[in-house]
Design a protein around this motif. Sequence first.
Motif, PDB file in Angstrom:
ATOM      1  N   SER A  54       3.685   3.524   6.349  1.00  0.00           N
ATOM      2  CA  SER A  54       5.005   3.084   6.796  1.00  0.00           C
ATOM      3  C   SER A  54       4.896   1.711   7.427  1.00  0.00           C
ATOM      4  N   SER A  55       5.895   0.885   7.179  1.00  0.00           N
ATOM      5  CA  SER A  55       5.964  -0.438   7.794  1.00  0.00           C
ATOM      6  C   SER A  55       7.418  -0.728   8.113  1.00  0.00           C
ATOM      7  N   TRP A  56       7.653  -1.824   8.836  1.00  0.00           N
ATOM      8  CA  TRP A  56       9.024  -2.171   9.215  1.00  0.00           C
ATOM      9  C   TRP A  56       9.845  -2.530   7.990  1.00  0.00           C
ATOM     10  N   GLN A  57       9.277  -3.298   7.081  1.00  0.00           N
ATOM     11  CA  GLN A  57       9.941  -3.685   5.839  1.00  0.00           C
ATOM     12  C   GLN A  57       9.211  -2.979   4.696  1.00  0.00           C
ATOM     13  N   ASP A  58       9.500  -3.379   3.481  1.00  0.00           N
ATOM     14  CA  ASP A  58       8.768  -2.805   2.342  1.00  0.00           C
ATOM     15  C   ASP A  58       7.285  -3.132   2.490  1.00  0.00           C
ATOM     16  N   PRO A  59       6.421  -2.135   2.358  1.00  0.00           N
ATOM     17  CA  PRO A  59       4.991  -2.405   2.505  1.00  0.00           C
ATOM     18  C   PRO A  59       4.452  -3.260   1.363  1.00  0.00           C
ATOM     19  N   GLN A  60       3.363  -3.940   1.666  1.00  0.00           N
ATOM     20  CA  GLN A  60       2.623  -4.712   0.677  1.00  0.00           C
ATOM     21  C   GLN A  60       1.222  -4.129   0.616  1.00  0.00           C
ATOM     22  N   TRP A  61       0.554  -4.325  -0.507  1.00  0.00           N
ATOM     23  CA  TRP A  61      -0.827  -3.859  -0.644  1.00  0.00           C
ATOM     24  C   TRP A  61      -1.660  -4.994  -1.211  1.00  0.00           C
ATOM     25  N   PHE A  62      -2.756  -5.330  -0.536  1.00  0.00           N
ATOM     26  CA  PHE A  62      -3.610  -6.423  -0.981  1.00  0.00           C
ATOM     27  C   PHE A  62      -4.568  -5.982  -2.075  1.00  0.00           C
ATOM     28  N   PHE A  63      -4.804  -6.910  -2.983  1.00  0.00           N
ATOM     29  CA  PHE A  63      -5.803  -6.770  -4.041  1.00  0.00           C
ATOM     30  C   PHE A  63      -6.715  -7.971  -3.939  1.00  0.00           C
ATOM     31  N   HIS A  64      -8.017  -7.755  -4.136  1.00  0.00           N
ATOM     32  CA  HIS A  64      -8.984  -8.843  -4.037  1.00  0.00           C
ATOM     33  C   HIS A  64     -10.190  -8.470  -4.875  1.00  0.00           C
ATOM     34  N   CYS A  65     -10.847  -9.427  -5.438  1.00  0.00           N
ATOM     35  CA  CYS A  65     -12.025  -9.195  -6.289  1.00  0.00           C
ATOM     36  C   CYS A  65     -11.705  -8.214  -7.420  1.00  0.00           C
ATOM     37  N   GLY A  66     -10.463  -8.276  -7.924  1.00  0.00           N
ATOM     38  CA  GLY A  66     -10.071  -7.466  -9.068  1.00  0.00           C
ATOM     39  C   GLY A  66      -9.792  -6.006  -8.780  1.00  0.00           C
ATOM     40  N   ASP A  67      -9.674  -5.634  -7.494  1.00  0.00           N
ATOM     41  CA  ASP A  67      -9.442  -4.231  -7.161  1.00  0.00           C
ATOM     42  C   ASP A  67      -8.565  -4.129  -5.920  1.00  0.00           C
ATOM     43  N   GLY A  68      -8.079  -2.935  -5.662  1.00  0.00           N
ATOM     44  CA  GLY A  68      -7.268  -2.695  -4.481  1.00  0.00           C
ATOM     45  C   GLY A  68      -8.103  -2.741  -3.216  1.00  0.00           C
ATOM     46  N   ALA A  69      -7.565  -3.385  -2.191  1.00  0.00           N
ATOM     47  CA  ALA A  69      -8.250  -3.444  -0.903  1.00  0.00           C
ATOM     48  C   ALA A  69      -8.026  -2.140  -0.143  1.00  0.00           C
ATOM     49  N   ALA A  70      -8.875  -1.891   0.830  1.00  0.00           N
ATOM     50  CA  ALA A  70      -8.743  -0.713   1.689  1.00  0.00           C
ATOM     51  C   ALA A  70      -7.796  -1.043   2.836  1.00  0.00           C
ATOM     52  N   PHE A  71      -6.822  -0.177   3.070  1.00  0.00           N
ATOM     53  CA  PHE A  71      -5.899  -0.343   4.201  1.00  0.00           C
ATOM     54  C   PHE A  71      -6.600   0.171   5.449  1.00  0.00           C
ATOM     55  N   LEU A  72      -6.719  -0.689   6.477  1.00  0.00           N
ATOM     56  CA  LEU A  72      -7.401  -0.308   7.703  1.00  0.00           C
ATOM     57  C   LEU A  72      -6.449   0.114   8.814  1.00  0.00           C
ATOM     58  N   GLY A  73      -5.174  -0.252   8.693  1.00  0.00           N
ATOM     59  CA  GLY A  73      -4.207   0.211   9.681  1.00  0.00           C
ATOM     60  C   GLY A  73      -3.348  -0.902  10.258  1.00  0.00           C
ATOM     61  N   ALA A  74      -2.414  -0.478  11.094  1.00  0.00           N
ATOM     62  CA  ALA A  74      -1.548  -1.412  11.808  1.00  0.00           C
ATOM     63  C   ALA A  74      -2.365  -2.074  12.918  1.00  0.00           C
ATOM     64  N   VAL A  75      -2.100  -3.360  13.150  1.00  0.00           N
ATOM     65  CA  VAL A  75      -2.847  -4.110  14.155  1.00  0.00           C
ATOM     66  C   VAL A  75      -1.926  -5.059  14.910  1.00  0.00           C
ATOM     67  N   LEU A 111       2.144 -10.149  17.999  1.00  0.00           N
ATOM     68  CA  LEU A 111       1.853  -8.992  17.145  1.00  0.00           C
ATOM     69  C   LEU A 111       1.360  -7.813  17.977  1.00  0.00           C
ATOM     70  N   ASP A 112       1.890  -6.641  17.670  1.00  0.00           N
ATOM     71  CA  ASP A 112       1.591  -5.429  18.432  1.00  0.00           C
ATOM     72  C   ASP A 112       1.462  -4.269  17.454  1.00  0.00           C
ATOM     73  N   LYS A 113       0.359  -3.544  17.516  1.00  0.00           N
ATOM     74  CA  LYS A 113       0.148  -2.452  16.546  1.00  0.00           C
ATOM     75  C   LYS A 113       1.125  -1.300  16.731  1.00  0.00           C
ATOM     76  N   ASP A 114       1.717  -1.173  17.916  1.00  0.00           N
ATOM     77  CA  ASP A 114       2.612  -0.056  18.191  1.00  0.00           C
ATOM     78  C   ASP A 114       4.084  -0.450  18.260  1.00  0.00           C
ATOM     79  N   SER A 115       4.375  -1.717  18.061  1.00  0.00           N
ATOM     80  CA  SER A 115       5.757  -2.202  18.161  1.00  0.00           C
ATOM     81  C   SER A 115       5.961  -3.259  17.087  1.00  0.00           C
ATOM     82  N   GLN A 116       6.898  -4.145  17.312  1.00  0.00           N
ATOM     83  CA  GLN A 116       7.099  -5.207  16.333  1.00  0.00           C
ATOM     84  C   GLN A 116       7.127  -6.553  17.019  1.00  0.00           C
TER      85      GLN A 116
END
Length: 137
Positions: A54-75, A111-116
Motif C-alpha cells: 500500500s502507498s499513498w498514490q498508485d504504487p511503483q515497482w523498480f526493475f534493475h539489471c533486467g529483473d524486478g527489485a526487492a521491495f524493502l519497505g516504507a522509509v 519523509l516519514d515511514k509512518d506518515s506522509q
Amino acid sequence: MYAVEELSGLLCPWCIADGSAAAKYDARFIGDPVGDDVPLEVVMSVDACTPGFSSWQDPQWFFHCGDGAAFLGAVGMAELAMFPDALQVLRSEIGAWGWSAEAVESYLGALDKDSQPTGYLFMCRTCGRHMAYADFT
C-alpha cells in the motif's frame, strides 16, 4: 492489488506466488513498473506473482539489471540516510519536478515511514543498488 472484483481477504500468498490468483481474477499486484531495458515477460511475471504494498498514490515497482527489485519497505529520511544511492534516485526524481535544491532537501527531510510524505525503498537483487521513490496525498 488491481482487479475488477473485490478480493480483500480472499487470496493466499501461495496463489499470488504461483500466478494462479492473477490468472483467475485478471489481477495485477505491483503497480507501475519503473526501469529501463526490462523484458515485458519479466514485468508481467513480477506483476502476476509478487504481492504488492500500500502507498499513498498508485504504487511503483523498480526493475534493475533486467529483473524486478526487492521491495524493502516504507522509509523516512532517518532510514534513507543509510542508502546514499537511493537518496540520489530520489533527488533526481524530485528535482525533475522543477523544485529548487532547497525545496528538494526540505521535502527529503520531511519523509516519514509512518506518515506522509513517505519513501519506498527497493534493492536490485543482482547488483545490490538501492532505489527509492516518494509520494504523498
